[in-house]
Design a protein around this motif. Sequence first.
Motif, PDB file in Angstrom:
ATOM      1  N   VAL A 156      15.357  31.208  -7.392  1.00  0.00           N
ATOM      2  CA  VAL A 156      16.371  31.194  -6.336  1.00  0.00           C
ATOM      3  C   VAL A 156      15.696  31.365  -4.972  1.00  0.00           C
ATOM      4  O   VAL A 156      15.991  30.637  -4.015  1.00  0.00           O
ATOM      5  CB  VAL A 156      17.420  32.302  -6.598  1.00  0.00           C
ATOM      6  N   CYS A 157      14.775  32.316  -4.882  1.00  0.00           N
ATOM      7  CA  CYS A 157      14.043  32.524  -3.625  1.00  0.00           C
ATOM      8  C   CYS A 157      13.142  31.335  -3.312  1.00  0.00           C
ATOM      9  O   CYS A 157      13.044  30.902  -2.161  1.00  0.00           O
ATOM     10  CB  CYS A 157      13.217  33.804  -3.707  1.00  0.00           C
ATOM     11  N   ALA A 158      12.476  30.799  -4.338  1.00  0.00           N
ATOM     12  CA  ALA A 158      11.557  29.675  -4.140  1.00  0.00           C
ATOM     13  C   ALA A 158      12.272  28.460  -3.559  1.00  0.00           C
ATOM     14  O   ALA A 158      11.697  27.708  -2.763  1.00  0.00           O
ATOM     15  CB  ALA A 158      10.899  29.301  -5.464  1.00  0.00           C
ATOM     16  N   ALA A 159      13.523  28.261  -3.948  1.00  0.00           N
ATOM     17  CA  ALA A 159      14.291  27.100  -3.485  1.00  0.00           C
ATOM     18  C   ALA A 159      14.971  27.344  -2.139  1.00  0.00           C
ATOM     19  O   ALA A 159      15.512  26.403  -1.550  1.00  0.00           O
ATOM     20  CB  ALA A 159      15.326  26.717  -4.534  1.00  0.00           C
ATOM     21  N   GLY A 160      14.971  28.592  -1.665  1.00  0.00           N
ATOM     22  CA  GLY A 160      15.616  28.899  -0.397  1.00  0.00           C
ATOM     23  C   GLY A 160      17.052  29.362  -0.526  1.00  0.00           C
ATOM     24  O   GLY A 160      17.850  29.212   0.412  1.00  0.00           O
ATOM     25  N   LEU A 161      17.389  29.944  -1.668  1.00  0.00           N
ATOM     26  CA  LEU A 161      18.762  30.373  -1.933  1.00  0.00           C
ATOM     27  C   LEU A 161      18.946  31.887  -1.896  1.00  0.00           C
ATOM     28  O   LEU A 161      20.006  32.375  -2.302  1.00  0.00           O
ATOM     29  CB  LEU A 161      19.209  29.871  -3.312  1.00  0.00           C
ATOM     30  N   SER A 162      17.946  32.620  -1.450  1.00  0.00           N
ATOM     31  CA  SER A 162      18.032  34.076  -1.542  1.00  0.00           C
ATOM     32  C   SER A 162      19.244  34.635  -0.799  1.00  0.00           C
ATOM     33  O   SER A 162      19.825  35.647  -1.209  1.00  0.00           O
ATOM     34  CB  SER A 162      16.752  34.730  -1.020  1.00  0.00           C
ATOM     35  N   ARG A 163      19.664  33.974   0.286  1.00  0.00           N
ATOM     36  CA  ARG A 163      20.828  34.466   1.047  1.00  0.00           C
ATOM     37  C   ARG A 163      22.101  34.471   0.201  1.00  0.00           C
ATOM     38  O   ARG A 163      23.012  35.271   0.449  1.00  0.00           O
ATOM     39  CB  ARG A 163      21.034  33.614   2.295  1.00  0.00           C
ATOM     40  N   GLU A 164      22.163  33.563  -0.795  1.00  0.00           N
ATOM     41  CA  GLU A 164      23.351  33.505  -1.652  1.00  0.00           C
ATOM     42  C   GLU A 164      23.475  34.743  -2.532  1.00  0.00           C
ATOM     43  O   GLU A 164      24.567  35.106  -2.942  1.00  0.00           O
ATOM     44  CB  GLU A 164      23.309  32.248  -2.534  1.00  0.00           C
ATOM     45  N   VAL A 165      22.334  35.369  -2.803  1.00  0.00           N
ATOM     46  CA  VAL A 165      22.328  36.569  -3.636  1.00  0.00           C
ATOM     47  C   VAL A 165      22.349  37.833  -2.772  1.00  0.00           C
ATOM     48  O   VAL A 165      22.965  38.828  -3.135  1.00  0.00           O
ATOM     49  CB  VAL A 165      21.088  36.570  -4.560  1.00  0.00           C
ATOM     50  N   LEU A 166      21.699  37.786  -1.609  1.00  0.00           N
ATOM     51  CA  LEU A 166      21.479  39.000  -0.819  1.00  0.00           C
ATOM     52  C   LEU A 166      22.445  39.176   0.343  1.00  0.00           C
ATOM     53  O   LEU A 166      22.348  40.171   1.059  1.00  0.00           O
ATOM     54  CB  LEU A 166      20.049  38.989  -0.261  1.00  0.00           C
ATOM     55  N   TRP A 167      23.384  38.258   0.545  1.00  0.00           N
ATOM     56  CA  TRP A 167      24.174  38.265   1.782  1.00  0.00           C
ATOM     57  C   TRP A 167      24.890  39.585   2.052  1.00  0.00           C
ATOM     58  O   TRP A 167      25.066  39.985   3.194  1.00  0.00           O
ATOM     59  CB  TRP A 167      25.163  37.102   1.804  1.00  0.00           C
ATOM     60  N   SER A 168      25.302  40.311   1.041  1.00  0.00           N
ATOM     61  CA  SER A 168      25.986  41.596   1.271  1.00  0.00           C
ATOM     62  C   SER A 168      25.245  42.753   0.614  1.00  0.00           C
ATOM     63  O   SER A 168      25.796  43.841   0.466  1.00  0.00           O
ATOM     64  CB  SER A 168      27.420  41.530   0.735  1.00  0.00           C
ATOM     65  N   ALA A 169      23.990  42.516   0.226  1.00  0.00           N
ATOM     66  CA  ALA A 169      23.235  43.525  -0.515  1.00  0.00           C
ATOM     67  C   ALA A 169      22.638  44.567   0.426  1.00  0.00           C
ATOM     68  O   ALA A 169      22.386  44.300   1.605  1.00  0.00           O
ATOM     69  CB  ALA A 169      22.128  42.861  -1.321  1.00  0.00           C
ATOM     70  N   GLY A 170      22.390  45.741  -0.130  1.00  0.00           N
ATOM     71  CA  GLY A 170      21.806  46.833   0.645  1.00  0.00           C
ATOM     72  C   GLY A 170      20.285  46.826   0.608  1.00  0.00           C
ATOM     73  O   GLY A 170      19.661  45.950  -0.003  1.00  0.00           O
ATOM     74  N   PRO A 171      19.666  47.827   1.244  1.00  0.00           N
ATOM     75  CA  PRO A 171      18.200  47.892   1.324  1.00  0.00           C
ATOM     76  C   PRO A 171      17.521  47.935  -0.043  1.00  0.00           C
ATOM     77  O   PRO A 171      16.436  47.393  -0.218  1.00  0.00           O
ATOM     78  CB  PRO A 171      17.943  49.190   2.106  1.00  0.00           C
ATOM     79  N   ARG A 172      18.148  48.614  -1.023  1.00  0.00           N
ATOM     80  CA  ARG A 172      17.544  48.695  -2.357  1.00  0.00           C
ATOM     81  C   ARG A 172      17.324  47.293  -2.941  1.00  0.00           C
ATOM     82  O   ARG A 172      16.275  47.005  -3.507  1.00  0.00           O
ATOM     83  CB  ARG A 172      18.422  49.505  -3.304  1.00  0.00           C
ATOM     84  N   ALA A 173      18.321  46.427  -2.790  1.00  0.00           N
ATOM     85  CA  ALA A 173      18.222  45.077  -3.351  1.00  0.00           C
ATOM     86  C   ALA A 173      17.109  44.287  -2.680  1.00  0.00           C
ATOM     87  O   ALA A 173      16.341  43.586  -3.343  1.00  0.00           O
ATOM     88  CB  ALA A 173      19.551  44.347  -3.194  1.00  0.00           C
ATOM     89  N   HIS A 174      16.994  44.398  -1.357  1.00  0.00           N
ATOM     90  CA  HIS A 174      15.941  43.676  -0.643  1.00  0.00           C
ATOM     91  C   HIS A 174      14.556  44.162  -1.074  1.00  0.00           C
ATOM     92  O   HIS A 174      13.642  43.365  -1.293  1.00  0.00           O
ATOM     93  CB  HIS A 174      16.121  43.847   0.864  1.00  0.00           C
ATOM     94  N   HIS A 175      14.422  45.470  -1.213  1.00  0.00           N
ATOM     95  CA  HIS A 175      13.136  46.020  -1.657  1.00  0.00           C
ATOM     96  C   HIS A 175      12.829  45.606  -3.094  1.00  0.00           C
ATOM     97  O   HIS A 175      11.701  45.194  -3.401  1.00  0.00           O
ATOM     98  CB  HIS A 175      13.160  47.546  -1.557  1.00  0.00           C
ATOM     99  N   ARG A 176      13.823  45.693  -3.966  1.00  0.00           N
ATOM    100  CA  ARG A 176      13.640  45.345  -5.375  1.00  0.00           C
ATOM    101  C   ARG A 176      13.183  43.897  -5.507  1.00  0.00           C
ATOM    102  O   ARG A 176      12.260  43.589  -6.267  1.00  0.00           O
ATOM    103  CB  ARG A 176      14.957  45.563  -6.121  1.00  0.00           C
ATOM    104  N   LEU A 177      13.797  43.015  -4.755  1.00  0.00           N
ATOM    105  CA  LEU A 177      13.434  41.602  -4.832  1.00  0.00           C
ATOM    106  C   LEU A 177      11.988  41.386  -4.381  1.00  0.00           C
ATOM    107  O   LEU A 177      11.267  40.566  -4.953  1.00  0.00           O
ATOM    108  CB  LEU A 177      14.387  40.773  -3.976  1.00  0.00           C
ATOM    109  N   GLY A 178      11.561  42.148  -3.389  1.00  0.00           N
ATOM    110  CA  GLY A 178      10.202  42.003  -2.881  1.00  0.00           C
ATOM    111  C   GLY A 178       9.127  42.396  -3.862  1.00  0.00           C
ATOM    112  O   GLY A 178       7.995  41.882  -3.777  1.00  0.00           O
ATOM    113  N   VAL A 179       9.443  43.298  -4.786  1.00  0.00           N
ATOM    114  CA  VAL A 179       8.431  43.742  -5.761  1.00  0.00           C
ATOM    115  C   VAL A 179       8.620  43.100  -7.134  1.00  0.00           C
ATOM    116  O   VAL A 179       7.701  43.109  -7.960  1.00  0.00           O
ATOM    117  CB  VAL A 179       8.437  45.286  -5.903  1.00  0.00           C
TER     118      VAL A 179
END
Length: 208
Positions: A156-179
């Motif tokens: 999803v991130c590779a294709a450029g769709l991460s905003r569809e998953v993260l649009w209302s997510a909190g800091p934990r989700a952004h950090h989790r995705l990064g690792v």
Amino acid sequence: MLIADEFFLIAHNDSRGKAKLHPAATGLGLAGSLLGELILFGQLTVSGGLVTVLDRRPPPDALAHTVLDQLIGESQHQSVRTWLSFLAQTATTSVGERLARAGVLRRQESRRLLRTSVSYVPIDLNVAAWPATRLRALLERPDPPGVPDAVLLGLVCAAGLSREVLWSAGPRAHHRLGVLIPALPAPLRELVAHTEAAVGAAVLRGIP
């Protein structure tokens, strides 16, 4: 659902079935998902930019079986990028038809002048919206997602769709995705990296 099915639903509009991405990005993301399914089935691996078939027995899914047969029949071609480009040409139709057979989407044809276009429209909007909602919830939980969900997130991130998953997510989700993506098993991590590179190159070249 298999990962290509969920990727398809995330990559298309919930109500009209319209793609949210450049067509090349959609196709390559789905192609990566189809290869990822075979890796998860234990029938394929990716290493050093090459695809290797590990198990020739038919997988449980008909579309996965078709893709595996193509890989076996064209064994002289082993480059991941070659297979991503090849599968991307038909991946949207192939996965859309699989979802139509499963009763998740309805195939819809429309004619304009001399052209007929096909779209895949959700039968139940809640079912269509569920994959993105589910991934967002997984990223917010304390326990890490399993490997299939992690590779789906990577693609999803590779294709450029991460905003569809993260649009209302909190800091934990952004950090989790990064690792999460760097921690994938090596064949899946490499598949995600090649998919991201292929998407970037295709969009820059303006491939339709």
